[in-house]
Design a protein around this motif. Structure first.
Motif, mmCIF file in Angstrom:
data_model
loop_
_atom_site.group_PDB
_atom_site.id
_atom_site.type_symbol
_atom_site.label_atom_id
_atom_site.label_comp_id
_atom_site.label_asym_id
_atom_site.label_seq_id
_atom_site.Cartn_x
_atom_site.Cartn_y
_atom_site.Cartn_z
ATOM 1 N N ALA A 169 23.613 -34.419 10.915
ATOM 2 C CA ALA A 169 22.466 -35.166 11.447
ATOM 3 C C ALA A 169 22.876 -36.294 12.375
ATOM 4 O O ALA A 169 22.015 -36.971 12.951
ATOM 5 N N TYR A 196 15.999 -34.308 10.282
ATOM 6 C CA TYR A 196 16.702 -34.640 9.031
ATOM 7 C C TYR A 196 15.725 -35.274 8.058
ATOM 8 O O TYR A 196 15.084 -36.285 8.355
ATOM 9 N N SER A 247 10.282 -36.184 10.715
ATOM 10 C CA SER A 247 11.579 -35.540 10.975
ATOM 11 C C SER A 247 11.458 -34.316 11.869
ATOM 12 O O SER A 247 12.465 -33.842 12.397
ATOM 13 N N ILE A 271 17.415 -30.095 8.492
ATOM 14 C CA ILE A 271 18.260 -30.440 7.349
ATOM 15 C C ILE A 271 17.348 -31.055 6.292
ATOM 16 O O ILE A 271 16.794 -32.141 6.489
#
Length: 638
Positions: free
Chosen positions: A358, A378, A443, A452
């Protein structure tokens, strides 16, 4: 006879009715999964059962002398070791041990020792150590102070304390939220063997399917009970909904037919009487509502732009913090169509690896390369602490997308179920699940190629988890998933990477094979410990090359850890025997005093003899346990 009886329960919070004349009965030994949407009142119900909040109506009755265990809301703290913290959770044992050191009345002392034997007080350290080990604490960790662990690990200590009490009724509220898959699987096994009753609030489908024998659904203030695990609940509920919808359709058709007759013939004299009769019959028809579910939860991820392979690659990369290397020599590659789950115990480096990908952490050595156009989304639970409580989701998204118009900002929030009302609600008033939705929305705002997700489901209810699975199945990008939710992992990932021993390697198999691998590894570890303890016997293993000095030290350290509970048991027994012997000497000195028989009270003589007999019996029991433990230690040390 019921262990727990909830009758016509009404609970209100801030003027909102959560339970409205709800009833439930829990029999001894029965395990019930309590489910419902976020905010339905599940945690409030557990608090009411525990006696933490007042009832607005109805009653909650726990059978006489029944014990209840619950994970406390505040995390354990202080300088006491983990093992001592768990042991001190048994208030009766702690009180009796303290009283055994200060009591002077012979009869009371005998009662105390008899009670200590009855509650298996002397085996408690071994039982507590076993539970802590199952939740991921090795022997060294068990001796460290609680204050040296992070909040998530402290929550595990609180869970260990509740399990250690082995109560008649166990209340668990999302027990897997701070566990990795390994500890979650251990907890499933423990609960399946637990002889007491349990009420478990959980959104973990695997846990509900593998541990409970009934599902209590809290919906619209009522509790309904369905036998079996969650899969069976879904099947039965779906069948009931279909039947109810069919019945509603039939009744609606009958109503329409009768109403049509009334409308056509009400004004005709020859048919007026019949029309009137049909009208009365229409009024008597029962009302059957079709099943109209609440607005279904839907998530959607924006579609990323194509990227040429490889999307990213690592060549002999090492990562860590300061001078401490967590993972080393990583040579890996990811492409846009990869769906990878990271397996391994907490603390082995999964989140550290996620931070590297990330861009939150720099590589200490090696090369990490990726496409210059790569966009990464992330998600990590700790990011909830970074949210501004006084701001709204719109405020957060506006800062994250400064050039976006209001309609785009609202559309991005709506992708994760944050409607107009919730989008304008302060973060401090959002539920844990709604905060998780906000984080997912933030995100993914730039249409990432790689998602992620580090424990994305901790505060999502079952509907939201299913929505996340559906959205990920439709997502066109790559996924790195870290989760204790086996159902999510099995539904999303098609590859597994094992994070262990300071590196990452491919695990060829599915979740069932991973479970089997964990069990086999634990079995091999026990067998190797036993083999090392017993020494060579002329077998092929005993004739293997002599291990290096470093390996020998590691073996000795491992053996020391393995034998620590046994040595602790022996020390505890020796301490008890010393106290009993000291108490016996006092009583025998009194009985040897001639003045006791010339001027003493006959009742006192009888009491002293009874106390002495009780101490002798207790001493015999502890001596047998000490001899067995000593023999076991000698065998293991040879």
């Amino acid at each position: 006879m019921s262990l727990l009886t909830i009758t016509d329960l009404t609970l209100r919070i801030a003027g909102r009715t959560l339970l409205d004349n709800a009833s439930l009965s829990v029999d001894p030994g029965r395990k019930i999964g309590l489910i419902g949407r976020n905010g339905a009142g599940k945690s409030t119900l557990l608090a009411a059962i525990a006696g933490d909040i007042a009832l607005d109506g109805g009653s909650i009755t726990l059978s006489a002398r029944a014990t209840m265990g619950r994970v406390k809301q505040e995390t354990p703290s202080g300088e006491a070791s983990l093992i001592d913290t768990v042991l001190e959770g048994d208030l009766e044992r702690t009180r009796l041990l303290q009283e055994s050191e200060t009591a002077t009345d012979p009869a009371r002392i005998a009662d105390v020792h008899e009670r200590l034997i009855a509650i298996d007080a002397y085996t408690a350290p071994a039982r507590a150590g076993s539970i802590l080990a199952g939740l991921g604490f090795d022997q060294d960790a068990q001796l460290r102070p609680v204050s040296s662990f992070s909040g998530g690990w402290r929550m595990r200590v609180g869970l260990a304390t509740a399990l250690f009490l082995n109560p008649d009724l166990l209340l668990l509220d999302e027990p897997t939220n701070h566990l990795d898959i390994e500890a979650t699987l251990w907890l499933e096994s423990w609960l399946s063997k637990f002889s007491g009753a349990a009420v478990i609030v959980s959104h973990d489908r695997s846990l509900l399917d593998n541990t409970v024998n009934a599902i209590a659904h809290l919906d619209k203030g009522k509790l309904s009970l369905t036998p079996g695990g969650y899969d069976n609940f879904v099947r039965i509920r779906t069948e009931q909904a279909l039947q109810q919808n069919r019945a509603a359709e039939r009744m609606a058709a009958q109503r329409a037919h009768m109403q049509s007759f009334v409308d056509r013939f009400r004004a005709k004299a020859t048919k007026a009487r019949q029309a009137q009769a049909r009208l009365k019959a229409l009024e008597r028809l029962p009302q059957i509502d079709s099943v109209v579910e609440d607005t279904p939860t839907r998530f959607s991820f924006p579609e990323p732009q194509p990227l040429p392979p490889p999307m990213l690659s690592l060549n002999k990369v090492s990562i860590g913090y300061g001078d401490h290397v967590v993972l080393k020599n990583l040579t890996l590659r990811m492409d846009l169509d990869d769906r990878i789950a990271l397996l391994g115990q907490n603390g082995r480096g999964k989140s550290t690896f996620a931070k590297l990908l990330a861009g939150r952490l720099e590589a200490m050595a090696g090369t990490y390369t990726h496409s210059p156009k790569l966009k990464i989304g992330y998600f990590a639970q700790h990011q909830a602490d970074e949210l501004v409580l006084s701001d709204t989701p719109i405020d957060h998204m506006s800062r994250a997308m400064p050039d976006a118009v209001p309609a785009v900002i609202r559309a991005q929030l709506a992708r994760f179920g944050l409607d107009a009302d919730r989008a304008e609600t302060r973060v401090s008033e959002l539920s844990g699940g709604e905060k998780a939705r906000l984080l997912l929305s933030l995100s993914t705002r730039e249409a990432p190629h790689l998602l992620i997700l580090d424990e994305p489901t901790n505060h999502l209810d079952l509907d939201a988890r299913d929505a996340l699975i559906r959205a990920l199945s439709e997502f066109e990008g790559a996924v790195i998933l870290i989760s204790h939710d086996s159902h999510l992992v099995e539904s999303v990932a098609d590859r597994f990477w094992l994070v262990e021993d300071g590196t990452i390697s491919s695990f060829d198999g599915d979740m069932a094979e991973y479970r089997a691998w964990l069990l086999e590894r634990a079995r091999r570890a026990r067998a190797e410990n036993n083999e090392r303890s017993k020494g060579g016997d002329g077998s092929r293993e005993s004739q293997s090359p002599r291990p290096s000095s470093a390996q020998a030290r590691a073996d000795r350290k491992e053996q020391t850890r393995a034998l620590a509970p046994l040595r602790r048991k022996i020390r505890d027994a020796e301490d008890k025997l010393a106290k009993i012997e000291k108490e016996k000497q006092k009583i025998e000195a009194k009985l040897a005093d001639p003045n006791l028989y010339h001027s003493g009270d006959p009742g006192e003589i009888t009491s002293l003899n009874v106390h002495l007999a009780a101490l002798n019996a207790t001493q015999g029991t502890i001596e047998e346990a000490w001899l067995e433990a000593q023999a076991e230690l000698e065998d293991a040390s040879q």
